[in-house]
Design an enzyme around this catalytic site. Structure first.
Site: not given
Length: 735
Positions: A339, A415, A417, A444, A465
């Site tokens: 991500m 980083v 969750e 998310s 997000h």
């Protein structure tokens, strides 16, 4: 001579060489559209051309169609189309034929006609140009050409289908232009054959158009109006094409994965049927198919989402008003995993300087290599160059040292969750970035208000997000925490648009909007399996409904282990907050699959089998033993409805709870973020535009069908009192 009437949308000017320029210029709008003023003005202009040519054939050497607006021509009046009902079919057909009749007269003038395309010519704009003998466009970034009507649930009904098929042939016309609604830059359009010439500047455009007329005084008749015309690639009757024709519906079905897109089918039908007829008959066939699409609900749903809702978002409707536009210059991306690496790439591509930080420079360099890989693929396909690659990579600094973040006015954390980890990385960089830097967390599911407790400036903290893969997914969900300031929200909105993504704004809650809603669709797919629905039928129902990926295949990608963790966190949060947690009947499938050691693609085993490279094989043979198919199968339509209604009903709850505040955000967020079937117009439009079996349209029909599903499959489909009251009182969801 020149007309000065301010109430004409087509100005008529003739120069000393006898070349008439018809300038499209609606005095009442910033863009030209096919409104009544245009229709009347074009008719008057063509009447005058025919009259003057009849009086003196040598008085006119040719005609140039130009535009005084920034765009060449914007197309049809979509708002008017959304108001047309089935009772208006005769009127819609007559209007379509009327608009086309003047273009046909222009096309048949005994003098050459050139379209001088100075700006975007999409839909009706390109159809006007197609009536000319020659099309010239300026090679500028703002100039884009195409017939994108299929993306709005329509077909090019201003002569687009009829002329493109005759210009390019059935196969190339359908595949390259019509069925996918592609939009082309001038050089691409020239290569495809949509235009005939490109000039380098606006100053060269009109001189080039007039020069072509002088050089081609006899080029007045279109090929299809000349004796002996043969369609490129052959007509439907020619043996070679006739043998290939049966493949068209199969190719369309493959392209749409079995989903029914009426517009694509109508384009295919109008093209093939029209290709077997003379031009004018083909044109009427095209009008009939267009009329059917306009008066039915499908096009209204898609126009609402892909034109009005998208326009509202892109124009900043969801952005706080009265706050100056903001542009980020240097961004700190914390975390160089997939991500973070993707976020670094899109930021660098947008021209930002990027500092990509991880626990070590070595890890950060791996994240930077992700951008190099994307660019290498683009170079291999001829879409980029080594120079552009070097330029972009030079904007990304990979580091393990927080001190390198000095001067960053934007921070995007990406980083794992874990609230504690997120708080730690923000604390590490706080003293190095600008004191007023916008602080963003890519999460998310974790509530932004809770994450904000881990930073020293909660008013500057907001959720962004992103969706994976970041370089391809067009949406970013912006999440406001309880303390997020309006200035921070405006800045975040500007950042998302700066990196050329589409923003939607939602309020804080567990799962926000998109992650929360998609979970209900996935769980419903699981519940179907638990009830004994055949797994292949579940997959077919998903794609036939219009979802981009079958639900069990999607679950393998999302990972059942992650779903299990989210379920556990949701259960614990509900118990902690004193609420009631009701377990979805699909959860049992997740538990059984995890017990069987098949959590998904990441582990090489899920609902499907995977080889060592991760390539998906067939459905796992053990599913039948774990979830035996029932003797009586659930109807396919019920399967489709259960997944769509699960998401729509949860969307309604998001409105009720204030998580989401506009239908535009719900529609675009559900389509672009989680793959809600596009032909519905999105989760909110699916409810407000739902057409029941009895022909009733609206929330009342939606609630009635939801009650039917609840009676057959469980109380989770029962609409809340809020939604039921909204339907019964004739209310609507927030626009």
């Amino acid at each position: 001579m020149s007309t000065t009437d301010t109430q004409t949308a087509v100005r008529y000017d003739r120069d000393a060489d006898g070349i008439v320029t018809l300038t499209l210029d609606d005095p009442n709008q910033s863009a030209n559209t096919m409104n009544q003023l245009y229709v009347d003005s074009m008719k008057a202009a063509v009447d005058r051309l025919e009259s003057e040519l009849a009086a003196d054939p040598d008085s006119i050497a040719g005609v140039v169609i130009a535009s005084a607006k920034k765009t060449f021509f914007a197309g049809g009046d979509l708002r008017e189309m959304t108001q047309a009902t089935k009772d208006d079919a005769a009127s819609v057909f007559a209007t379509s034929e009327n608009v086309k009749s003047d273009l046909r007269r222009l096309e048949k003038l005994p003098k050459p006609v050139v379209a001088a395309i100075n700006g975007a010519a999409l839909g009706g704009g390109l159809e006007i140009a197609l009536a000319a003998n020659h099309r010239i466009a300026v090679d500028e970034p703002k100039v884009v050409l195409g017939l994108p009507e299929v993306s709005l649930g329509l077909l090019p009904g201003g002569g687009g289908v009829t002329r493109i098929v005759r210009m390019l042939g059935l196969q190339d016309g359908l595949m390259n232009v019509l069925l996918e609604g592609k939009q082309f830059k001038p050089e691409q359009a020239l290569k495809v054959g949509v235009i005939d010439e490109v000039v380098g500047s606006q100053d060269e455009l009109l001189p080039a158009a007039k020069a072509w007329i002088k050089a081609n005084p006899e080029a007045a008749q279109k090929p299809w109006d000349q004796p002996g015309y043969r369609m490129p690639g052959g007509s439907p009757q020619s043996p070679k094409l006739a043998a290939f024709l049966p493949a068209f519906p199969a190719l369309l079905r493959k392209q749409t994965k079995g989903a029914v897109y009426p517009a694509a089918r109508a384009i295919l039908s109008a093209a093939v049927e029209g290709a077997s007829r003379d031009f004018d008959t083909a044109s009427r066939i095209e009008s009939r198919y267009l009329t059917n699409l306009i008066v039915n609900q499908g096009s209204k749903n898609m126009i609402q989402a892909f034109f009005f809702d998208l326009q509202a978002i892109n124009s900043g409707k969801l952005r706080p008003q009265g706050i100056e536009p903001w542009k980020a210059t240097k961004v700190a991306v914390l975390g160089a995993g997939m991500m973070g690496a993707g976020i670094a790439y899109v930021c660098a591509k947008a021209g930002m300087d990027v500092v990509l930080k991880d626990v070590s420079t070595e890890n950060a360099e791996k994240g930077k290599a992700y951008s190099a890989g994307i660019l290498d693929k683009a170079i291999a396909k001829g879409r980029s160059t080594e120079e552009k690659k070097t330029e972009l990579l030079d904007r990304i600094t990979a580091t393990g040292d927080a001190a390198d973040l000095a001067g960053c006015d934007l921070v995007i954390e990406a980083v794992f969750e874990d609230p504690a980890l997120k708080a730690k990385v923000f604390a590490e960089v706080a003293e190095h970035v600008n004191p007023d830097a916008l602080l963003c967390s890519n999460t998310s599911t974790l509530p932004i208000t809770e994450l904000a407790e881990g930073v020293d400036r909660p008013k500057d903290f907001i959720g962004l997000h992103f969706f994976s893969p970041v370089d391809k997914m067009p949406l970013v969900e912006i999440i406001k925490g309880e303390q997020t300031s309006e200035e921070a929200l405006a800045k975040a909105y500007d950042v998302v648009q700066q990196i050329r993504k589409t923003p939607i704004v939602v309020n804080d809650s567990r799962g926000f909007y998109t992650s929360r809603v998609i979970g209900f669709m996935v769980n419903e797919g699981m519940a179907l399996l638990a009830e004994g629905a055949h797994p292949w039928s579940i997959e077919r129902a998903t794609t036939q409904a219009g979802y981009p990926a079958p639900v069990l295949q999607l679950s393998d990608e999302l990972n059942l282990e992650l779903m299990g963790k989210i379920t556990k966190a949701t259960r614990e949060a509900a118990e902690r907050d004193g609420g009631t947690y009701v377990e979805h009947p699909g959860i049992v499938v997740i538990d059984k699959m995890l017990e069987a050691g098949r959590p998904g693609r990441l582990r090489g085993a899920g609902f499907y089998d995977y080889d060592e490279s991760g390539k998906r094989g067939s459905m796992w043979s053990g599913l039948a033993e774990l979830f035996p198919p029932a003797e009586k199968q659930i109807p396919l339509q019920d399967m489709k409805d259960r997944m769509m209604f699960a998401e729509a009903l949860e969307t309604a709850k998001c409105f009720e709870e204030g998580v989401i505040e506009t239908s535009a955000a719900a529609n675009i967020g559900s389509i672009m973020g989680i793959g809600f079937p596009p032909m519905t117009g999105g989760a909110a439009q699916f409810m407000t535009g739902y057409e029941g079996a009895d022909g009733e349209i609206g929330l009342k029909a939606f609630v009635k069908r939801a009650d039917e599903l609840a009676a057959a499959y469980g109380e989770r489909f029962t609409p809340t009192p809020w939604l039921r009251n909204l339907a019964e009182t004739g209310g609507s969801l927030p626009v």
